[in-house]
Design a protein around this motif. Structure first.
Motif, PDB file in Angstrom:
ATOM      1  N   PHE A  35       0.816  -1.219   0.000  1.00  0.00           N
ATOM      2  CA  PHE A  35       0.000   0.000   0.000  1.00  0.00           C
ATOM      3  C   PHE A  35       0.847   1.265   0.000  1.00  0.00           C
ATOM      4  O   PHE A  35       0.321   2.363   0.230  1.00  0.00           O
ATOM      5  N   PHE A  36       2.135   1.115  -0.277  1.00  0.00           N
ATOM      6  CA  PHE A  36       3.027   2.266  -0.212  1.00  0.00           C
ATOM      7  C   PHE A  36       3.843   2.402  -1.489  1.00  0.00           C
ATOM      8  O   PHE A  36       4.128   1.424  -2.176  1.00  0.00           O
ATOM      9  N   GLU A  37       4.214   3.642  -1.777  1.00  0.00           N
ATOM     10  CA  GLU A  37       5.255   3.933  -2.762  1.00  0.00           C
ATOM     11  C   GLU A  37       6.553   4.022  -1.975  1.00  0.00           C
ATOM     12  O   GLU A  37       6.717   4.890  -1.106  1.00  0.00           O
ATOM     13  N   ARG A  44       8.724   6.154   2.583  1.00  0.00           N
ATOM     14  CA  ARG A  44       7.608   5.571   1.850  1.00  0.00           C
ATOM     15  C   ARG A  44       6.368   6.437   2.016  1.00  0.00           C
ATOM     16  O   ARG A  44       6.215   7.137   3.027  1.00  0.00           O
ATOM     17  N   PHE A  45       5.483   6.345   1.017  1.00  0.00           N
ATOM     18  CA  PHE A  45       4.310   7.198   0.980  1.00  0.00           C
ATOM     19  C   PHE A  45       3.080   6.345   0.681  1.00  0.00           C
ATOM     20  O   PHE A  45       3.084   5.518  -0.224  1.00  0.00           O
ATOM     21  N   ASN A 253      11.612  -2.712  -6.828  1.00  0.00           N
ATOM     22  CA  ASN A 253      10.282  -2.105  -6.827  1.00  0.00           C
ATOM     23  C   ASN A 253       9.478  -2.743  -5.699  1.00  0.00           C
ATOM     24  O   ASN A 253       8.676  -3.654  -5.926  1.00  0.00           O
ATOM     25  N   TYR A 254       9.692  -2.257  -4.492  1.00  0.00           N
ATOM     26  CA  TYR A 254       9.121  -2.906  -3.316  1.00  0.00           C
ATOM     27  C   TYR A 254       7.596  -2.901  -3.338  1.00  0.00           C
ATOM     28  O   TYR A 254       6.957  -3.916  -3.052  1.00  0.00           O
ATOM     29  N   GLY A 255       6.993  -1.764  -3.636  1.00  0.00           N
ATOM     30  CA  GLY A 255       5.541  -1.679  -3.623  1.00  0.00           C
ATOM     31  C   GLY A 255       4.873  -2.595  -4.632  1.00  0.00           C
ATOM     32  O   GLY A 255       4.026  -3.424  -4.271  1.00  0.00           O
TER      33      GLY A 255
END
Length: 291
Positions: A35-37, A44-45, A253-255
């Protein structure tokens, strides 16, 4: 009436705690990341379900899903009948049974990461006699540029590696059939197909259901064996779901990779639930003859 005692949970508690540490906590972490960028883990956002919407509406995702589903269907179509056939042809004498089982189980002893290296070596004309003979049989030297040849290598490689599991499971179920069943079939002059349909297949149903579930889950998320063969090529022809996920992870690219992992987890859980329902139906009618 005997009083209800639930103290048995005390013996299960250590296993539940271990599963929570190695399974549940990492899963919740992945769900949280989805659920994050995330630029770095400390920065993170919140973006909500944006990654899920992007993945589900992506043609690349559905293409990878279709390729993974097709691969699993091919694997099950080949391995299940082949495993049953080999199990039925196993020798009857105990001495030869041990030798046959040891020989059949050899592919299962090869580490997963060594399987693609082994097959690439076998197909290399400079490294093996088999690879040197294949061009004479029409196998092209640049087989990696062909979608059909790449698929053939991955399918044959998986069949070689995992059919042994089906054989062992089926043979273990066949050994539980009492000899009196075969004697009764012989008295009734039953043929091989009738023996298989009415005596052997009912004993194999539960084992086959478990084998199908195990092989589906493993083949549907194939990565270790498939990626080194052609890295998802040519032209994304072997870009399976797990291979696509691996590319996201390697790109940090974790998100998106977390969202993909959650979606794949939900797919596998759904399939496992469907097999559980089927297993419960079989348990409810254990003596029902095979159709």
């Amino acid at each position: 009436m005997k009083p209800y005692d639930n103290t048995g949970w005390l013996f299960v508690l250590p296993a539940i705690m271990v599963l929570g540490v190695v399974g549940l906590i990492p899963l919740m972490t992945v769900v949280n990341y989805s659920f994050f960028e995330i630029f770095i883990l400390e920065s993170r956002f919140w973006i909500g379900a944006e990654w899920y919407v992007e993945i589900i509406t992506s043609s690349r995702f559905w293409g990878s899903f279709a390729r993974s589903a097709l691969f699993s269907m091919l694997i099950l179509t080949i391995q299940i009948p082949l495993g049953i056939a080999i199990a039925l042809c196993m020798p009857q004498r105990k001495f030869w049974v041990g030798i046959a089982l040891a020989f059949i189980a050899l592919p299962l002893l090869v580490p997963w990461n060594m399987i693609p290296a082994l097959w690439l070596s076998l197909l290399d004309p400079a490294r093996s006699l088999i690879g040197d003979l294949l061009p004479a049989l029409g196998w092209p030297a640049d087989w990696k540029s062909s979608e059909g040849h790449t698929w053939a290598v991955i399918v044959v490689m998986d069949v070689w590696h995992w059919t042994s599991l089906i054989v062992i499971l089926c043979y273990s179920a066949l050994t539980t059939i009492p000899a009196s069943h075969y004697q009764a079939a012989a008295i009734d002059a039953a043929g091989p197909w009738q023996v298989f349909r009415h005596i052997q297949l009912p004993k194999l149903r539960h084992v086959l259901l478990m084998a199908v579930l195990l092989r589906f889950m493993d083949s549907f998320m194939i990565y270790t064996e498939a990626f080194p063969i052609n890295a998802g090529g040519p032209d994304l022809a072997t870009l399976f779901l797990a291979v696509d996920l691996g590319e996201e992870i390697k790109a940090f690219n974790y998100g998106p990779s977390a969202a993909r992992s959650v979606l794949y987890f939900l797919i596998i859980v759904t399939v496992a639930w469907m097999f559980t329902k089927a297993q419960n139906k079989l348990d409810a009618h254990p003596d029902r003859p095979a159709p």
